[in-house]
Design an enzyme around this catalytic site. Structure first.
Site, PDB file in Angstrom:
ATOM      1  N   TYR A 115       0.824  -1.212   0.000  1.00  0.00           N
ATOM      2  CA  TYR A 115       0.000   0.000   0.000  1.00  0.00           C
ATOM      3  C   TYR A 115       0.860   1.265   0.000  1.00  0.00           C
ATOM      4  O   TYR A 115       0.366   2.349  -0.305  1.00  0.00           O
ATOM      5  CB  TYR A 115      -0.957   0.023   1.204  1.00  0.00           C
ATOM      6  CG  TYR A 115      -2.091  -0.980   1.117  1.00  0.00           C
ATOM      7  CD1 TYR A 115      -2.120  -1.941   0.113  1.00  0.00           C
ATOM      8  CD2 TYR A 115      -3.135  -0.973   2.024  1.00  0.00           C
ATOM      9  CE1 TYR A 115      -3.147  -2.864   0.026  1.00  0.00           C
ATOM     10  CE2 TYR A 115      -4.174  -1.895   1.945  1.00  0.00           C
ATOM     11  CZ  TYR A 115      -4.171  -2.842   0.950  1.00  0.00           C
ATOM     12  OH  TYR A 115      -5.196  -3.759   0.878  1.00  0.00           O
ATOM     13  N   LYS A 160       3.042 -15.397   1.923  1.00  0.00           N
ATOM     14  CA  LYS A 160       2.937 -16.099   0.637  1.00  0.00           C
ATOM     15  C   LYS A 160       4.373 -16.437   0.247  1.00  0.00           C
ATOM     16  O   LYS A 160       4.873 -16.055  -0.815  1.00  0.00           O
ATOM     17  CB  LYS A 160       2.231 -15.192  -0.388  1.00  0.00           C
ATOM     18  CG  LYS A 160       1.892 -15.872  -1.702  1.00  0.00           C
ATOM     19  CD  LYS A 160       0.734 -16.880  -1.613  1.00  0.00           C
ATOM     20  CE  LYS A 160       0.526 -17.580  -2.940  1.00  0.00           C
ATOM     21  NZ  LYS A 160      -0.445 -18.679  -2.883  1.00  0.00           N
ATOM     22  N   ASP A 200      -3.601 -17.817   1.097  1.00  0.00           N
ATOM     23  CA  ASP A 200      -4.785 -18.432   0.478  1.00  0.00           C
ATOM     24  C   ASP A 200      -5.374 -19.499   1.396  1.00  0.00           C
ATOM     25  O   ASP A 200      -6.587 -19.570   1.617  1.00  0.00           O
ATOM     26  CB  ASP A 200      -4.465 -18.985  -0.926  1.00  0.00           C
ATOM     27  CG  ASP A 200      -3.180 -19.804  -0.979  1.00  0.00           C
ATOM     28  OD1 ASP A 200      -2.429 -19.841   0.023  1.00  0.00           O
ATOM     29  OD2 ASP A 200      -2.925 -20.418  -2.034  1.00  0.00           O
ATOM     30  N   ASP A 243      -5.594  -6.531   5.557  1.00  0.00           N
ATOM     31  CA  ASP A 243      -6.793  -5.805   5.125  1.00  0.00           C
ATOM     32  C   ASP A 243      -7.871  -6.800   4.713  1.00  0.00           C
ATOM     33  O   ASP A 243      -9.033  -6.722   5.129  1.00  0.00           O
ATOM     34  CB  ASP A 243      -6.409  -4.896   3.948  1.00  0.00           C
ATOM     35  CG  ASP A 243      -7.517  -3.960   3.520  1.00  0.00           C
ATOM     36  OD1 ASP A 243      -8.465  -3.753   4.307  1.00  0.00           O
ATOM     37  OD2 ASP A 243      -7.429  -3.425   2.390  1.00  0.00           O
ATOM     38  N   ASP A 300     -11.408  -8.367   7.094  1.00  0.00           N
ATOM     39  CA  ASP A 300     -12.817  -8.260   6.676  1.00  0.00           C
ATOM     40  C   ASP A 300     -13.498  -9.625   6.771  1.00  0.00           C
ATOM     41  O   ASP A 300     -14.636  -9.735   7.231  1.00  0.00           O
ATOM     42  CB  ASP A 300     -12.929  -7.756   5.222  1.00  0.00           C
ATOM     43  CG  ASP A 300     -13.108  -6.246   5.140  1.00  0.00           C
ATOM     44  OD1 ASP A 300     -12.552  -5.532   5.996  1.00  0.00           O
ATOM     45  OD2 ASP A 300     -13.805  -5.780   4.211  1.00  0.00           O
TER      46      ASP A 300
HETATM   47  C1  IPM Z   1      -9.295  -0.580   6.184  1.00  0.00           C
HETATM   48  C2  IPM Z   1      -9.768   0.068   4.909  1.00  0.00           C
HETATM   49  C3  IPM Z   1      -8.645   0.954   4.360  1.00  0.00           C
HETATM   50  C4  IPM Z   1      -7.431   0.062   4.105  1.00  0.00           C
HETATM   51  C5  IPM Z   1      -9.014   1.734   3.109  1.00  0.00           C
HETATM   52  C6  IPM Z   1     -10.236   2.608   3.325  1.00  0.00           C
HETATM   53  C7  IPM Z   1      -7.856   2.552   2.603  1.00  0.00           C
HETATM   54  O1  IPM Z   1     -10.141  -0.917   3.997  1.00  0.00           O
HETATM   55  O2  IPM Z   1      -9.017   0.154   7.149  1.00  0.00           O
HETATM   56  O3  IPM Z   1      -9.225  -1.800   6.238  1.00  0.00           O
HETATM   57  O4  IPM Z   1      -7.327  -0.515   3.047  1.00  0.00           O
HETATM   58  O5  IPM Z   1      -6.606  -0.044   4.990  1.00  0.00           O
HETATM   59 MG    MG Z   2     -10.158  -2.875   4.796  1.00  0.00          MG
END
Ligand code: IPM
Ligand code: MG
Length: 357
Positions: A141, A191, A223, A247, A251
């Site tokens: 990133y 990975k 994975d 990231d 989620d």
């Molecule tokens: C998170 C979000 C951010 C990230 C975005 C909004 C840049 O997805 O905090 O997980 O990718 O870190």
């Molecule tokens: Mg995120």
């Protein structure tokens, strides 16, 4: 000593959910917490006023604060801004980078009251308690070079996945120490079958391991980790990984708990200064409707009290209040199920405040 808290509501549902969290902070002030609360703009709402997602003013206030509470940034309104450096998300990434908030803690805890809200079978998720430690200021990133450019008559997009040993080591230490305070199991996700940068990552984790003999270190390819998270998530205690994998996996882990609307996070730097935010995004589709779940942001206040303000007792009080409200059967739309009472964002805030008294 009065400590300074900067609140950055951001975009989409951000202002609605942070408003409820600020009410909880104010209730803590009434209970004796000595803090000064200030607000500022970040993300798209900052772009609209200042032409940039992170203004000098907001950055200066953030640097001076003991802790920051952030709602969420981004939305379709700003997705067409061509200059990527002006997009709302850059406001968030800029804050993380400028403040050196490299250690991102993302707990995924299933509240027993919400076992039914998960899309996984209750027996797969009941008792779930995972801590994802995500490196937040490096990796792909932030890596250079990056861009989109013309090569041999066509456009080429590129990013750089890079980690230095010292960056890996400092996030590794956060994770080992976290494991020591928990069930002493650490799974490092990489990975290493394909990417050199994660071969180095694995080597550094192995090198640190003897310093934490009470922690059992294991490794998993990303994975496989994604699959294991939905197959048998309770095998995990602490997971440590780089920025992008963290990231994505966080989620997925969030959803195991029923709703990403329940999960707080902390991003810490070397000085213990922290930024606290819900794991979910700005949810533009439901913004302004008073239906969003404010609990992740309220629980982020609890994390702030614990990790930056040394107020563990108050943190527990907030967490208990959230538990009580769930026990009473109150649910926002994202966690509603039959036999529960669906409430709005503000009603959920009211209920947490009542439970805090
Ligand atoms: C998170 C979000 C951010 C990230 C975005 C909004 C840049 O997805 O905090 O997980 O990718 O870190
Ligand atoms: Mg995120």
């Amino acid at each position: 000593m009065t400590r300074k808290i900067l609140v950055l509501p951001g975009d989409g549902i951000g202002p609605e959910i942070t408003a409820q969290a600020v009410r909880v902070l104010e209730a803590c002030q009434a209970l004796g917490l000595d803090v000064e609360v200030e607000q500022s703009l970040v993300g798209g709402s900052s772009y609209d006023v200042h032409g940039v997602p992170l203004s000098e003013e907001t950055l200066a206030k953030a640097k001076a604060a003991d802790a920051i509470l952030l709602g969420a940034v981004g939305g379709p309104k700003w997705d067409t801004i061509e200059d990527l450096s002006k997009r709302p998300e850059k406001g968030l990434l800029g804050l993380r980078k400028e403040l050196g908030l490299f250690g991102n803690l993302r707990p995924a805890i299933l509240y027993p009251q919400l076992a039914e809200a998960s899309t996984l079978k209750p027996e797969v998720v009941s008792g779930l308690d995972i801590m994802i430690v995500r490196e937040l200021t490096g990796g792909i990133y932030f890596g250079q070079p990056r861009g989109i450019e013309e090569r041999d008559g066509q456009r080429v997009g590129f990013n750089t996945y890079v980690y230095s040993e010292s960056e890996i080591e400092r996030i590794g230490r956060v994770a080992f120490e976290m494991a020591q305070k928990r069930n002493k199991k650490l799974c490092s996700v990489d990975k290493a079958n394909v990417l050199e940068v994660t071969i180095l990552w694995r080597e550094v984790m192995e090198r640190l391991a003897p310093e934490y003999p009470d922690v059992e270190l294991s490794h998993m390819y990303v994975d496989n980790a994604a699959m294991q998270l939905v197959r048998a998530p309770k095998q995990f205690d602490v997971v440590v990984t780089g920025n992008m994998f963290g990231d994505i996996l966080s989620d997925a882990a969030a959803m195991l708990t029923g709703s990403i609307g329940m999960l707080p996070s902390a991003s810490l730097n070397e000085r213990g200064q922290g930024m606290y935010e819900p794991c979910h995004g700005s949810a533009p589709d439901i913004a302004g409707q008073n239906v969003a779940n404010p609990l992740a942001t309220i629980l982020s206040v609890a994390m702030m009290l614990r990790y930056s303000l040394d107020e563990a007792a108050l943190a527990e009080r907030i967490e208990a209040a959230v538990g009580k409200v769930l026990d009473e059967g109150l649910r926002t739309a994202d966690i509603a199920s039959s036999g529960t009472r669906q409430v709005s964002t503000t009603e959920m805030g009211d209920a947490v405040l009542a439970a805090l008294q």
